[in-house]
Design a protein around this motif. Structure first.
Motif, mmCIF file in Angstrom:
data_model
loop_
_atom_site.group_PDB
_atom_site.id
_atom_site.type_symbol
_atom_site.label_atom_id
_atom_site.label_comp_id
_atom_site.label_asym_id
_atom_site.label_seq_id
_atom_site.Cartn_x
_atom_site.Cartn_y
_atom_site.Cartn_z
ATOM 1 N N ALA A 96 0.859 -1.245 -0.053
ATOM 2 C CA ALA A 96 -0.080 0.006 -0.014
ATOM 3 C C ALA A 96 1.007 1.099 -0.001
ATOM 4 C CB ALA A 96 -0.827 -0.181 1.114
ATOM 5 N N TRP A 97 0.277 2.127 -0.669
ATOM 6 C CA TRP A 97 1.108 3.697 -0.749
ATOM 7 C C TRP A 97 -0.006 4.732 -0.397
ATOM 8 C CZ3 TRP A 97 1.098 -0.282 -4.466
ATOM 9 C CH2 TRP A 97 2.156 -0.974 -4.688
ATOM 10 N N VAL A 98 0.914 5.909 0.121
ATOM 11 C CA VAL A 98 0.067 7.059 0.561
ATOM 12 C C VAL A 98 0.744 8.173 -0.452
ATOM 13 C CG1 VAL A 98 -0.696 6.214 2.663
ATOM 14 C CG2 VAL A 98 1.474 7.272 2.553
ATOM 15 N N ALA A 99 0.066 9.238 -0.583
ATOM 16 C CA ALA A 99 0.641 10.484 -1.018
ATOM 17 C C ALA A 99 0.437 11.244 0.166
ATOM 18 C CB ALA A 99 -0.131 11.362 -2.106
ATOM 19 N N VAL A 100 1.761 11.906 0.561
ATOM 20 C CA VAL A 100 1.721 12.775 1.727
ATOM 21 C C VAL A 100 2.089 14.503 1.164
ATOM 22 C CG1 VAL A 100 2.253 11.128 3.379
ATOM 23 C CG2 VAL A 100 4.128 12.121 2.084
ATOM 24 N N ASP A 101 1.457 15.355 1.688
ATOM 25 C CA ASP A 101 1.491 16.744 1.165
ATOM 26 C C ASP A 101 2.810 17.485 1.865
ATOM 27 O OD1 ASP A 101 1.113 17.398 3.898
ATOM 28 O OD2 ASP A 101 -0.677 18.777 3.525
ATOM 29 N N LYS A 102 3.536 17.004 2.453
ATOM 30 C CA LYS A 102 4.738 17.578 2.865
ATOM 31 C C LYS A 102 5.892 16.631 3.146
ATOM 32 C CE LYS A 102 2.570 21.409 5.291
ATOM 33 N NZ LYS A 102 2.409 22.115 6.617
ATOM 34 N N ALA A 103 7.059 17.016 3.615
ATOM 35 C CA ALA A 103 8.081 15.944 3.736
ATOM 36 C C ALA A 103 7.661 15.143 4.938
ATOM 37 C CB ALA A 103 9.339 16.731 4.180
ATOM 38 N N ASP A 104 8.374 14.034 5.041
ATOM 39 C CA ASP A 104 8.073 13.176 6.410
ATOM 40 C C ASP A 104 8.223 13.709 7.706
ATOM 41 O OD1 ASP A 104 6.847 10.981 4.577
ATOM 42 O OD2 ASP A 104 8.819 10.204 4.805
ATOM 43 N N ASN A 105 7.205 14.194 8.281
ATOM 44 C CA ASN A 105 7.223 14.875 9.514
ATOM 45 C C ASN A 105 5.980 14.843 10.216
ATOM 46 O OD1 ASN A 105 5.686 16.929 8.843
ATOM 47 N ND2 ASN A 105 7.623 18.070 7.965
ATOM 48 N N ALA A 106 5.880 15.068 11.439
ATOM 49 C CA ALA A 106 4.773 15.039 12.429
ATOM 50 C C ALA A 106 3.518 15.632 11.618
ATOM 51 C CB ALA A 106 4.881 15.410 13.908
ATOM 52 N N ASP A 107 3.655 16.643 11.078
ATOM 53 C CA ASP A 107 2.426 17.282 10.377
ATOM 54 C C ASP A 107 1.848 17.127 8.966
ATOM 55 O OD1 ASP A 107 4.533 18.748 9.367
ATOM 56 O OD2 ASP A 107 3.648 20.696 9.912
ATOM 57 N N ALA A 108 2.745 16.008 8.349
ATOM 58 C CA ALA A 108 2.563 15.616 7.155
ATOM 59 C C ALA A 108 1.205 15.062 6.919
ATOM 60 C CB ALA A 108 3.681 14.885 6.451
ATOM 61 N N ALA A 109 0.251 15.581 6.292
ATOM 62 C CA ALA A 109 -1.135 15.019 5.860
ATOM 63 C C ALA A 109 -1.071 14.029 4.828
ATOM 64 C CB ALA A 109 -2.093 16.289 5.607
ATOM 65 N N ILE A 110 -1.934 13.066 4.959
ATOM 66 C CA ILE A 110 -2.056 12.024 3.962
ATOM 67 C C ILE A 110 -3.155 12.571 3.063
ATOM 68 C CG2 ILE A 110 -3.050 9.711 3.417
ATOM 69 C CD1 ILE A 110 -0.474 9.746 5.053
ATOM 70 N N VAL A 111 -2.915 12.737 1.551
ATOM 71 C CA VAL A 111 -3.714 13.341 0.824
ATOM 72 C C VAL A 111 -4.176 12.183 -0.429
ATOM 73 C CG1 VAL A 111 -3.362 15.370 1.156
ATOM 74 C CG2 VAL A 111 -1.965 14.294 -0.485
ATOM 75 N N GLY A 112 -3.742 11.032 -0.252
ATOM 76 C CA GLY A 112 -4.081 9.992 -1.304
ATOM 77 C C GLY A 112 -3.555 8.604 -0.685
ATOM 78 N N HIS A 113 -4.245 7.578 -1.254
ATOM 79 C CA HIS A 113 -3.904 6.269 -0.967
ATOM 80 C C HIS A 113 -4.382 5.122 -2.004
ATOM 81 C CE1 HIS A 113 -5.144 2.138 1.033
ATOM 82 N NE2 HIS A 113 -4.111 2.909 1.892
ATOM 83 N N VAL A 114 -3.685 4.105 -1.919
ATOM 84 C CA VAL A 114 -4.098 3.137 -2.885
ATOM 85 C C VAL A 114 -3.380 1.635 -2.373
ATOM 86 C CG1 VAL A 114 -1.874 2.869 -4.257
ATOM 87 C CG2 VAL A 114 -4.003 1.991 -5.484
ATOM 88 N N ALA A 115 -3.878 0.497 -2.596
ATOM 89 C CA ALA A 115 -3.370 -0.720 -2.142
ATOM 90 C C ALA A 115 -3.473 -1.794 -3.358
ATOM 91 C CB ALA A 115 -4.120 -1.069 -0.874
ATOM 92 N N VAL A 116 -2.480 -2.761 -2.955
ATOM 93 C CA VAL A 116 -2.772 -3.943 -3.825
ATOM 94 C C VAL A 116 -2.786 -5.008 -2.956
ATOM 95 C CG1 VAL A 116 -1.753 -2.906 -6.001
ATOM 96 C CG2 VAL A 116 -0.352 -3.985 -4.304
ATOM 97 N N HIS A 117 -3.608 -6.309 -3.593
ATOM 98 C CA HIS A 117 -3.364 -7.410 -2.801
ATOM 99 C C HIS A 117 -3.541 -8.490 -3.724
ATOM 100 C CE1 HIS A 117 -8.062 -7.009 -2.673
ATOM 101 N NE2 HIS A 117 -7.948 -8.391 -2.956
ATOM 102 N N ARG A 118 -2.817 -9.567 -3.254
ATOM 103 C CA ARG A 118 -2.907 -10.822 -4.245
ATOM 104 C C ARG A 118 -4.196 -11.596 -4.328
ATOM 105 N NH1 ARG A 118 1.544 -15.567 -3.678
ATOM 106 N NH2 ARG A 118 1.033 -16.922 -5.519
ATOM 107 N N VAL A 119 -4.470 -11.905 -5.747
ATOM 108 C CA VAL A 119 -5.538 -12.636 -6.112
ATOM 109 C C VAL A 119 -5.331 -14.154 -6.041
ATOM 110 C CG1 VAL A 119 -7.438 -13.078 -7.806
ATOM 111 C CG2 VAL A 119 -6.505 -10.730 -7.285
ATOM 112 N N PRO A 120 -5.855 -15.016 -5.142
ATOM 113 C CA PRO A 120 -5.744 -16.312 -5.214
ATOM 114 C C PRO A 120 -5.756 -17.215 -6.535
ATOM 115 C CG PRO A 120 -7.408 -15.948 -3.752
ATOM 116 C CD PRO A 120 -7.132 -14.637 -4.586
ATOM 117 N N SER A 121 -5.215 -18.194 -6.650
ATOM 118 C CA SER A 121 -5.037 -18.847 -8.022
ATOM 119 C C SER A 121 -6.495 -19.498 -8.217
ATOM 120 C CB SER A 121 -3.955 -19.975 -8.068
ATOM 121 O OG SER A 121 -2.565 -19.262 -8.014
ATOM 122 N N PRO A 122 -6.876 -19.697 -9.473
ATOM 123 C CA PRO A 122 -7.970 -20.270 -9.673
ATOM 124 C C PRO A 122 -8.214 -21.692 -8.978
ATOM 125 C CG PRO A 122 -7.185 -20.350 -11.641
ATOM 126 C CD PRO A 122 -6.401 -19.305 -10.730
#
Length: 197
Positions: A50-76
């Motif tokens: 999973a990844w996030v988009a942060v609006d500032k450098a990595d510090n205590a007041d950086a706000a999350i402004v976006g998100h996406v995740a991927v997960h494995r799909v089991p074989s049939p």
């Protein structure tokens, strides 16, 4: 203004993710049904990455402004070999951060991760979400069909889903590097189709 940057999600990011998600839900009704446990909703199904988009450098007041995740799909269950596949989900960008190509950037990060491993990507979107549909089609995703969701709207109405796929046609870079660096692998006439997750 420092443009937002995309990085891997950390456990400490979940509160910020939920805050951004609440604003997205208020403006766009995504997710269509607000989860009873939004932290759990972001953690499940257990993401491979999973990844996030942060609006500032990595510090205590950086706000999350976006998100996406991927997960494995089991074989049939049929036991037939299938291409490795991962499901993209939980993609959102906070309204205040729109117009900065963060949706494309987050999808691009997932695509880059999948391409390096030879993994195809799939995703579902509600048929009425024209902005998301336009983003997926603009970034190379192919609509493979439509179905009715196994869940409903808050008033009990059925939900139509559009299914998209993005096929990875390149050899997994990680596996190729491992084969190249392994003396035993270079002497072997066979190969391994094992994906690195």
């Amino acid at each position: 203004m420092i443009p937002p940057r995309i990085r891997r999600r950390r456990a400490t990011d979940l509160d910020g993710c939920v805050a951004a998600l609440a604003e997205v839900h208020r403006v766009d009704r995504y997710p269509l049904n607000w989860p009873a446990d939004p932290h759990g909703w972001l953690r499940e199904p257990h993401p491979t990455r999973a990844w996030v988009a942060v609006d500032k450098a990595d510090n205590a007041d950086a706000a999350i402004v976006g998100h996406v995740a991927v997960h494995r799909v089991p074989s049939p269950a049929s036991g037939l070999p299938a291409r490795p596949t991962a499901q993209v989900g939980r993609l959102f960008v906070a309204p205040a951060a729109r117009g900065l190509a963060l949706g494309s950037g987050l999808l691009g990060r997932a695509r880059q991760w999948a391409s390096a491993r030879g993994i195809d990507l799939v995703l579902d979107v509600t048929s009425g979400d024209t902005a998301a549909t336009a983003l997926y089609e603009r970034t190379g995703w192919l609509c493979t069909g439509v179905s009715t969701a196994p869940w409903t709207t808050p008033d009990g109405s059925p939900v139509s889903l559009r299914h998209y796929t993005l096929r990875c046609d390149t050899a997994p870079a990680i596996a190729a590097r491992r084969r190249a660096s392994s003396p035993a692998a270079s002497r072997s006439s066979g190969g391994s189709n094992t994906s690195t997750w």
